[in-house]
Write a protein that holds these residues in place. Sequence first.
Motif, PDB file in Angstrom:
ATOM      1  N   ARG A   1       0.254  14.577  -8.733  1.00 19.47           N
ATOM      2  CA  ARG A   1       0.224  13.676  -7.591  1.00 19.47           C
ATOM      3  C   ARG A   1       1.603  13.064  -7.418  1.00 19.47           C
ATOM      4  NH1 ARG A   1      -4.922  11.258  -6.719  1.00 19.47           N
ATOM      5  NH2 ARG A   1      -4.994  11.127  -8.985  1.00 19.47           N
ATOM      6  N   GLU A   2       2.064  12.957  -6.169  1.00 15.65           N
ATOM      7  CA  GLU A   2       3.396  12.428  -5.921  1.00 15.65           C
ATOM      8  C   GLU A   2       3.377  11.348  -4.854  1.00 15.65           C
ATOM      9  OE1 GLU A   2       6.016  15.479  -4.468  1.00 15.65           O
ATOM     10  OE2 GLU A   2       4.841  15.826  -2.661  1.00 15.65           O
ATOM     11  N   PHE A   3       4.351  10.472  -4.943  1.00 19.30           N
ATOM     12  CA  PHE A   3       4.509   9.398  -3.978  1.00 19.30           C
ATOM     13  C   PHE A   3       4.990   9.966  -2.641  1.00 19.30           C
ATOM     14  CE2 PHE A   3       5.689   5.468  -2.143  1.00 19.30           C
ATOM     15  CZ  PHE A   3       6.942   5.622  -1.606  1.00 19.30           C
ATOM     16  N   VAL A   4       4.466   9.389  -1.542  1.00 21.54           N
ATOM     17  CA  VAL A   4       4.877   9.801  -0.209  1.00 21.54           C
ATOM     18  C   VAL A   4       5.546   8.652   0.545  1.00 21.54           C
ATOM     19  CG1 VAL A   4       4.076  10.632   2.041  1.00 21.54           C
ATOM     20  CG2 VAL A   4       3.060  11.549  -0.067  1.00 21.54           C
ATOM     21  N   ALA A   5       4.852   7.516   0.629  1.00 18.09           N
ATOM     22  CA  ALA A   5       5.388   6.393   1.405  1.00 18.09           C
ATOM     23  C   ALA A   5       4.684   5.115   0.987  1.00 18.09           C
ATOM     24  CB  ALA A   5       5.201   6.622   2.901  1.00 18.09           C
ATOM     25  N   ALA A   6       5.341   3.978   1.215  1.00 18.51           N
ATOM     26  CA  ALA A   6       4.740   2.693   0.875  1.00 18.51           C
ATOM     27  C   ALA A   6       5.187   1.644   1.873  1.00 18.51           C
ATOM     28  CB  ALA A   6       5.117   2.272  -0.547  1.00 18.51           C
ATOM     29  N   ILE A   7       4.368   0.594   1.995  1.00 12.73           N
ATOM     30  CA  ILE A   7       4.682  -0.495   2.918  1.00 12.73           C
ATOM     31  C   ILE A   7       4.269  -1.803   2.269  1.00 12.73           C
ATOM     32  CG2 ILE A   7       2.456  -0.281   4.118  1.00 12.73           C
ATOM     33  CD1 ILE A   7       4.000  -0.987   6.726  1.00 12.73           C
ATOM     34  N   ARG A   8       5.108  -2.827   2.411  1.00  8.62           N
ATOM     35  CA  ARG A   8       4.771  -4.145   1.869  1.00  8.62           C
ATOM     36  C   ARG A   8       3.672  -4.779   2.704  1.00  8.62           C
ATOM     37  NH1 ARG A   8       8.178  -6.898  -1.819  1.00  8.62           N
ATOM     38  NH2 ARG A   8      10.223  -5.963  -2.134  1.00  8.62           N
ATOM     39  N   TRP A   9       3.074  -5.842   2.169  1.00  9.15           N
ATOM     40  CA  TRP A   9       1.928  -6.446   2.854  1.00  9.15           C
ATOM     41  C   TRP A   9       2.299  -6.986   4.220  1.00  9.15           C
ATOM     42  CZ3 TRP A   9       1.564 -11.517   4.469  1.00  9.15           C
ATOM     43  CH2 TRP A   9       2.542 -12.392   3.995  1.00  9.15           C
ATOM     44  N   ALA A  10       3.508  -7.499   4.393  1.00 12.96           N
ATOM     45  CA  ALA A  10       3.908  -8.068   5.679  1.00 12.96           C
ATOM     46  C   ALA A  10       4.757  -7.097   6.479  1.00 12.96           C
ATOM     47  CB  ALA A  10       4.682  -9.364   5.446  1.00 12.96           C
TER      48      ALA A  10
ATOM     49  N   VAL B   1       0.847  -1.192   0.000  1.00 14.98           N
ATOM     50  CA  VAL B   1       0.000   0.000   0.000  1.00 14.98           C
ATOM     51  C   VAL B   1       0.880   1.237   0.000  1.00 14.98           C
ATOM     52  CG1 VAL B   1      -1.680   1.339   1.327  1.00 14.98           C
ATOM     53  CG2 VAL B   1      -1.906  -1.150   1.156  1.00 14.98           C
ATOM     54  N   GLY B   2       0.459   2.209  -0.764  1.00 19.35           N
ATOM     55  CA  GLY B   2       1.199   3.453  -0.819  1.00 19.35           C
ATOM     56  C   GLY B   2       0.334   4.636  -0.451  1.00 19.35           C
ATOM     57  N   TRP B   3       0.983   5.652   0.091  1.00 17.09           N
ATOM     58  CA  TRP B   3       0.339   6.951   0.308  1.00 17.09           C
ATOM     59  C   TRP B   3       0.901   7.925  -0.729  1.00 17.09           C
ATOM     60  CZ3 TRP B   3      -3.673   8.424   3.259  1.00 17.09           C
ATOM     61  CH2 TRP B   3      -4.064   7.601   4.316  1.00 17.09           C
ATOM     62  N   PHE B   4       0.025   8.751  -1.241  1.00 17.60           N
ATOM     63  CA  PHE B   4       0.385   9.736  -2.245  1.00 17.60           C
ATOM     64  C   PHE B   4      -0.257  11.062  -1.842  1.00 17.60           C
ATOM     65  CE2 PHE B   4       1.914   6.656  -5.394  1.00 17.60           C
ATOM     66  CZ  PHE B   4       1.358   5.491  -4.891  1.00 17.60           C
ATOM     67  N   ARG B   5       0.191  12.130  -2.452  1.00 15.89           N
ATOM     68  CA  ARG B   5      -0.437  13.419  -2.172  1.00 15.89           C
ATOM     69  C   ARG B   5      -0.418  14.291  -3.428  1.00 15.89           C
ATOM     70  NH1 ARG B   5       4.128  15.971   1.940  1.00 15.89           N
ATOM     71  NH2 ARG B   5       5.747  16.392   0.362  1.00 15.89           N
ATOM     72  N   GLN B   6      -1.388  15.192  -3.452  1.00 18.77           N
ATOM     73  CA  GLN B   6      -1.467  16.128  -4.570  1.00 18.77           C
ATOM     74  C   GLN B   6      -1.776  17.515  -4.032  1.00 18.77           C
ATOM     75  OE1 GLN B   6      -4.250  15.097  -7.692  1.00 18.77           O
ATOM     76  NE2 GLN B   6      -3.137  16.356  -9.163  1.00 18.77           N
ATOM     77  N   ALA B   7      -0.846  18.413  -4.233  1.00 14.33           N
ATOM     78  CA  ALA B   7      -1.019  19.806  -3.835  1.00 14.33           C
ATOM     79  C   ALA B   7      -1.672  20.573  -4.980  1.00 14.33           C
ATOM     80  CB  ALA B   7       0.333  20.416  -3.477  1.00 14.33           C
ATOM     81  N   PRO B   8      -2.321  21.678  -4.678  1.00 15.62           N
ATOM     82  CA  PRO B   8      -2.981  22.462  -5.724  1.00 15.62           C
ATOM     83  C   PRO B   8      -2.008  22.839  -6.833  1.00 15.62           C
ATOM     84  CG  PRO B   8      -3.646  23.241  -3.577  1.00 15.62           C
ATOM     85  CD  PRO B   8      -2.547  22.253  -3.336  1.00 15.62           C
ATOM     86  N   GLY B   9      -2.405  22.563  -8.072  1.00 15.59           N
ATOM     87  CA  GLY B   9      -1.586  22.925  -9.212  1.00 15.59           C
ATOM     88  C   GLY B   9      -0.391  22.036  -9.458  1.00 15.59           C
ATOM     89  N   LYS B  10      -0.288  20.938  -8.702  1.00 17.25           N
ATOM     90  CA  LYS B  10       0.870  20.049  -8.855  1.00 17.25           C
ATOM     91  C   LYS B  10       0.412  18.641  -9.192  1.00 17.25           C
ATOM     92  CE  LYS B  10       4.067  22.530  -5.838  1.00 17.25           C
ATOM     93  NZ  LYS B  10       5.032  22.396  -4.716  1.00 17.25           N
TER      94      LYS B  10
ATOM     95  N   ASP C   1      12.030  11.325  -0.264  1.00 17.22           N
ATOM     96  CA  ASP C   1      13.062  12.065   0.460  1.00 17.22           C
ATOM     97  C   ASP C   1      12.474  13.240   1.242  1.00 17.22           C
ATOM     98  OD1 ASP C   1      15.662  11.682  -2.082  1.00 17.22           O
ATOM     99  OD2 ASP C   1      15.027  10.375  -0.443  1.00 17.22           O
ATOM    100  N   SER C   2      11.429  13.832   0.721  1.00 18.15           N
ATOM    101  CA  SER C   2      10.855  15.025   1.344  1.00 18.15           C
ATOM    102  C   SER C   2      10.189  14.741   2.690  1.00 18.15           C
ATOM    103  CB  SER C   2       9.844  15.669   0.392  1.00 18.15           C
ATOM    104  OG  SER C   2       8.809  14.758   0.076  1.00 18.15           O
ATOM    105  N   VAL C   3       9.857  13.485   2.956  1.00 21.02           N
ATOM    106  CA  VAL C   3       9.166  13.156   4.212  1.00 21.02           C
ATOM    107  C   VAL C   3       9.979  12.226   5.100  1.00 21.02           C
ATOM    108  CG1 VAL C   3       6.963  13.440   3.023  1.00 21.02           C
ATOM    109  CG2 VAL C   3       7.888  11.132   3.375  1.00 21.02           C
TER     110      VAL C   3
ATOM    111  N   ASN D   1       4.685  13.769  11.394  1.00 27.71           N
ATOM    112  CA  ASN D   1       5.201  14.652  12.432  1.00 27.71           C
ATOM    113  C   ASN D   1       5.981  15.797  11.804  1.00 27.71           C
ATOM    114  OD1 ASN D   1       4.198  12.850  14.404  1.00 27.71           O
ATOM    115  ND2 ASN D   1       6.107  11.682  14.405  1.00 27.71           N
ATOM    116  N   SER D   2       6.223  16.822  12.599  1.00 27.92           N
ATOM    117  CA  SER D   2       6.995  17.987  12.130  1.00 27.92           C
ATOM    118  C   SER D   2       6.460  18.491  10.791  1.00 27.92           C
ATOM    119  CB  SER D   2       8.473  17.617  12.001  1.00 27.92           C
ATOM    120  OG  SER D   2       8.994  17.172  13.234  1.00 27.92           O
ATOM    121  N   LEU D   3       5.158  18.636  10.723  1.00 29.82           N
ATOM    122  CA  LEU D   3       4.535  19.040   9.464  1.00 29.82           C
ATOM    123  C   LEU D   3       4.964  20.438   9.050  1.00 29.82           C
ATOM    124  CD1 LEU D   3       1.053  17.461  10.056  1.00 29.82           C
ATOM    125  CD2 LEU D   3       2.482  17.045   8.052  1.00 29.82           C
ATOM    126  N   GLU D   4       5.067  20.606   7.747  1.00 29.35           N
ATOM    127  CA  GLU D   4       5.479  21.869   7.151  1.00 29.35           C
ATOM    128  C   GLU D   4       4.393  22.348   6.195  1.00 29.35           C
ATOM    129  OE1 GLU D   4       8.954  20.581   5.121  1.00 29.35           O
ATOM    130  OE2 GLU D   4      10.120  20.249   6.963  1.00 29.35           O
TER     131      GLU D   4
END
Length: 122
Positions: free
Chosen positions: A45-54, A34-43, A62-64, A84-87
């Motif tokens: 969609r980008e990858f944020v983080a992922a984890i395998r099933w197990a 499963v992966g988390w992604f994000r999309q900022a206004p005007g940008k 790198d940004s997070v 954490n440490s949100l920007e």
Amino acid sequence: QVQLVESGGGLVQAGGSLRLSCAASTRTFNSYAVGWFRQAPGKEREFVAAIRWASISTHYADSVKGRFTIARDNAKNTVWLQMNSLEPEDTAVYYCAALKEWGDYDRIYGSWGQGTQVTVSS
């Protein structure tokens, strides 16, 4: 088809924390990365983080790295993203998705959900 629902977004001040949840409607979810992604206004969609099933492996943009943590509980059909440490630059709509292949963040199962809005004020 895996149906995922994101929740947990909100408004937070810079330096604060939020925990996002990604809940699945089927236990077959447990066999997917499963992966988390994000999309900022005007940008794009980008990858944020992922984890395998197990939970054997995780991967972060790198940004997070060092600020966000991805985890899952297969018994609860849920994946979390602790932020954490949100920007202000983290402000975006966050989405989760089941990945067709580990390391390939361009191909997901099903379609994108509604996402959850994260807004970080300065």
